[in-house]
Write a protein that holds these residues in place. Structure first.
Motif, PDB file in Angstrom:
ATOM      1  N   SER A  58       0.813  -1.213   0.000  1.00 55.16           N
ATOM      2  CA  SER A  58       0.000   0.000   0.000  1.00 55.16           C
ATOM      3  C   SER A  58       0.850   1.268   0.000  1.00 55.16           C
ATOM      4  N   ASP A  59       2.118   1.174   0.484  1.00 55.56           N
ATOM      5  CA  ASP A  59       2.989   2.351   0.472  1.00 55.56           C
ATOM      6  C   ASP A  59       3.943   2.357  -0.715  1.00 55.56           C
ATOM      7  N   GLY A  60       3.682   1.483  -1.717  1.00 59.76           N
ATOM      8  CA  GLY A  60       4.418   1.550  -2.979  1.00 59.76           C
ATOM      9  C   GLY A  60       5.616   0.639  -3.096  1.00 59.76           C
ATOM     10  N   ARG A  61       5.978  -0.141  -2.074  1.00 62.55           N
ATOM     11  CA  ARG A  61       7.128  -1.044  -2.191  1.00 62.55           C
ATOM     12  C   ARG A  61       6.779  -2.232  -3.083  1.00 62.55           C
ATOM     13  N   VAL A  62       7.658  -2.540  -4.009  1.00 61.33           N
ATOM     14  CA  VAL A  62       7.435  -3.633  -4.961  1.00 61.33           C
ATOM     15  C   VAL A  62       7.942  -4.944  -4.366  1.00 61.33           C
ATOM     16  N   TYR A  63       7.196  -6.020  -4.567  1.00 56.08           N
ATOM     17  CA  TYR A  63       7.658  -7.356  -4.202  1.00 56.08           C
ATOM     18  C   TYR A  63       7.058  -8.360  -5.180  1.00 56.08           C
ATOM     19  N   THR A  64       7.556  -9.582  -5.176  1.00 54.91           N
ATOM     20  CA  THR A  64       7.067 -10.611  -6.095  1.00 54.91           C
ATOM     21  C   THR A  64       6.310 -11.682  -5.321  1.00 54.91           C
ATOM     22  N   LEU A  65       5.294 -12.237  -5.970  1.00 50.16           N
ATOM     23  CA  LEU A  65       4.525 -13.367  -5.445  1.00 50.16           C
ATOM     24  C   LEU A  65       4.694 -14.530  -6.408  1.00 50.16           C
ATOM     25  N   SER A  66       5.096 -15.685  -5.899  1.00 49.81           N
ATOM     26  CA  SER A  66       5.323 -16.858  -6.748  1.00 49.81           C
ATOM     27  C   SER A  66       4.409 -17.999  -6.331  1.00 49.81           C
ATOM     28  N   ASP A  67       3.675 -18.543  -7.298  1.00 48.63           N
ATOM     29  CA  ASP A  67       2.884 -19.749  -7.085  1.00 48.63           C
ATOM     30  C   ASP A  67       3.788 -20.952  -7.323  1.00 48.63           C
ATOM     31  N   THR A  68       3.743 -21.955  -6.453  1.00 54.61           N
ATOM     32  CA  THR A  68       4.655 -23.092  -6.567  1.00 54.61           C
ATOM     33  C   THR A  68       3.879 -24.401  -6.636  1.00 54.61           C
ATOM     34  N   VAL A  69       4.600 -25.465  -6.968  1.00 54.48           N
ATOM     35  CA  VAL A  69       4.002 -26.795  -7.054  1.00 54.48           C
ATOM     36  C   VAL A  69       3.504 -27.213  -5.675  1.00 54.48           C
ATOM     37  N   GLY A  70       2.353 -27.880  -5.644  1.00 51.51           N
ATOM     38  CA  GLY A  70       1.794 -28.327  -4.372  1.00 51.51           C
ATOM     39  C   GLY A  70       2.526 -29.542  -3.824  1.00 51.51           C
ATOM     40  N   PHE A  71       2.454 -29.706  -2.526  1.00 51.77           N
ATOM     41  CA  PHE A  71       3.066 -30.847  -1.863  1.00 51.77           C
ATOM     42  C   PHE A  71       1.982 -31.853  -1.487  1.00 51.77           C
ATOM     43  N   VAL A  72       2.419 -33.015  -1.049  1.00 54.88           N
ATOM     44  CA  VAL A  72       1.503 -34.076  -0.653  1.00 54.88           C
ATOM     45  C   VAL A  72       2.230 -34.961   0.352  1.00 54.88           C
ATOM     46  N   ARG A  73       1.478 -35.724   1.138  1.00 58.42           N
ATOM     47  CA  ARG A  73       2.119 -36.650   2.079  1.00 58.42           C
ATOM     48  C   ARG A  73       3.026 -37.615   1.319  1.00 58.42           C
ATOM     49  N   HIS A  74       4.187 -37.853   1.885  1.00 60.84           N
ATOM     50  CA  HIS A  74       5.133 -38.810   1.290  1.00 60.84           C
ATOM     51  C   HIS A  74       5.436 -38.420  -0.159  1.00 60.84           C
ATOM     52  N   LEU A  75       5.708 -37.125  -0.385  1.00 57.69           N
ATOM     53  CA  LEU A  75       6.090 -36.683  -1.726  1.00 57.69           C
ATOM     54  C   LEU A  75       7.329 -37.462  -2.167  1.00 57.69           C
ATOM     55  N   PRO A  76       7.286 -38.125  -3.321  1.00 56.56           N
ATOM     56  CA  PRO A  76       8.410 -38.978  -3.737  1.00 56.56           C
ATOM     57  C   PRO A  76       9.737 -38.220  -3.743  1.00 56.56           C
ATOM     58  N   HIS A  77      10.760 -38.858  -3.192  1.00 56.65           N
ATOM     59  CA  HIS A  77      12.074 -38.228  -3.126  1.00 56.65           C
ATOM     60  C   HIS A  77      12.581 -37.889  -4.529  1.00 56.65           C
ATOM     61  N   GLN A  78      12.232 -38.729  -5.517  1.00 61.54           N
ATOM     62  CA  GLN A  78      12.669 -38.457  -6.883  1.00 61.54           C
ATOM     63  C   GLN A  78      12.135 -37.118  -7.377  1.00 61.54           C
TER      64      GLN A  78
END
Length: 470
Positions: free
Chosen positions: A295-315
């Motif tokens: 709101s005071d004009g400072r710029v920043y980035t927002l990144s959407d990332t891949v979702g996680f899951v239980r026991h996400l494969p190590h590979q």
């Protein structure tokens, strides 16, 4: 009989301790109700039976409550449907640990085969990572294809990958998984590779005495090495963009969390990014980054990332490491939680395990309980009691978004160097950078230039040094 089943159900609600289990419970292979996706519309049934794999789910319940075991199978059902399967039946067995030979115990494989024959299934999906010998033994006895949780998730990623980097990452993960699970029927992978008639490639197709399985493993290793080189080249572009943001001292915020928690919907709500939103697991594999400002004009980035899951494969963690670095290198993690899920606290734990694996456990974190328009208020209160640094939102309705934006602004890193300077009017570029990445306290336009009192990052302060007021 009903009284006996009720008694079993009551005992199954208890947490399994490290001691021996009751013989009757150990021998029970329970059917989980309500997990069939077979349809009633005859035309749609005929279409899907032609196009989709028909599967039976199998799980082993080793600890926790019956509700935990059934939640895990319910998630496996969603994964199977996302991969394009029709779930016909679901079975779970209570054991202290999975059977090392057949996962569910040799005595129960016959019951599983009967369920497969009764439903007409062509695939069994196991809720766990199976060793090559377990896969082989189950396939030999059940007589249909057997897939474990890791292969299922890899298949979903392969279907959803769109970019060149995403496709290469998924293929590399699949090759790493397959290299340990090569097998052939009738022992043909143990034979030496001969001419074309023998199934080999003839002259030049093998080394001295090389068997077919060795040839296939060598090809996998060669392809994996090529993919790693391609990913290293693609990573250069991502690193260049990240280094450019860091040079200009633009703070970065990573939106992370469990798959299907509403991360892309939240990014769209915050930045109008227009990212694909789909009610499906792993709909987002390729990260999206958008610039926005406070709101005071400072710029920043927002990144959407891949979702996680239980026991996400190590590979997958290894293959997607360059993508997941968006989370590890962020200044702030917006951890999105599905408030409408039966076990949001379990999802938070699973996601933080992945954070630890990618080196992001030290990054500041804000919990965002999403989908509150469909959530049980008691569940939301439980999450807030456990996670005090949290905010409640609904990306669909916009509830709580202003509060979230205010929390993000307060958590972003603040410039640390105070400067008082006079900028010549021809250096408007520096004034613009102060506006983007700094905090301006005072601006005065004078005859000799623009007098600015502000706070900026160390890098920009060094560039502004010639213009400081004595």
């Amino acid at each position: 009989m009903s009284e006996r089943n009720n008694g079993l159900t009551e005992r199954n609600e208890e947490i399994v301790d490290s001691g021996s289990l009751d013989l009757e419970e150990r021998s029970s292979l329970r059917r989980v109700a309500g997990l069939s996706t077979e349809l009633t519309d005859i035309s749609e049934v005929e279409y899907r039976q032609l196009r989709l794999e028909r599967v039976v789910l199998v799980g082993v319940w080793t600890d926790g409550t019956a509700a935990d075991a059934e939640n895990s199978l319910a998630e496996l059902k969603l994964l199977a449907e996302t991969a394009g399967s029709e779930v016909l039946d679901a079975l779970v067995q209570r054991r202290q640990r999975p059977d090392p030979a057949t996962f569910i115990g040799s005595g129960k494989v016959d019951e599983l085969r009967e369920a497969v024959e009764a439903t007409g299934a062509d695939t069994v999906i196991c809720d766990g990572e199976l060793a090559p010998s377990q896969l082989r033994n189950l396939e030999d006895r059940v007589k249909v294809k057997v897939v474990d949780r890791v292969a299922l998730i890899l298949d979903i990623f392969a279907q959803h990958a769109k970019s060149a980097e995403g496709k290469a990452q998924v293929e590399l993960a699949q090759l790493q998984y397959q290299s340990q699970r090569l097998r052939g029927w009738g022992g043909n992978l143990s034979r030496q590779a001969g001419g074309r008639a023998a199934g080999g490639e003839g002259i030049g197709g093998r080394g001295p005495g090389e068997t077919k399985i060795e040839t296939d493993r060598r090809r996998i290793q060669s392809r994996a090495a090529k993919l790693r080189r391609e990913l290293a080249e693609l990573r250069t572009t991502r690193d260049t963009k990240r280094a450019n943001r860091q040079r200009h001292q633009i703070p970065s915020v990573a939106i992370a969390g469990y798959t299907n928690a509403g991360k892309s919907s939240l990014l769209n709500r915050l930045t109008h990014a227009g990212v694909l939103v789909e009610d499906a697991l792993f709909a987002t594999l390729d990260p999206t980054t958008r610039r926005t400002q406070t709101s005071d004009g400072r710029v920043y980035t927002l990144s959407d990332t891949v979702g996680f899951v239980r026991h996400l494969p190590h590979q997958l963690v290894e293959a997607f490491r360059s993508t997941l670095e968006e989370v590890a290198d962020a200044d702030l993690i917006v951890h999105v939680v599905d408030g409408s899920h039966p076990d949001p606290l379990g999802q938070i734990t699973a996601v933080r395990e992945v954070f630890a694996e990618i080196g992001a456990e030290g990054v500041r974190e804000v919990i965002v309980v999403n989908k509150t328009d469909a959530a049980d208020p008691a569940v939301v209160r439980e999450v807030l009691a456990r996670e005090p640094h949290a905010v409640v939102v609904s990306a669909r309705t916009g509830e709580g978004i202003d509060e979230l934006l205010g929390l993000i602004e307060s958590e972003l890193p603040r410039p640390e160097v105070a400067v008082d300077l006079v900028l010549p009017y021809e250096r408007g570029d520096l004034l613009n950078r102060i506006h983007e990445s700094g905090e301006i306290d005072e601006v005065e336009h004078r005859s000799d230039g623009t007098r600015v009192a502000a706070r900026v990052g160390a890098g920009l302060a060094a560039e502004l040094a010639p213009y400081l007021v004595e």
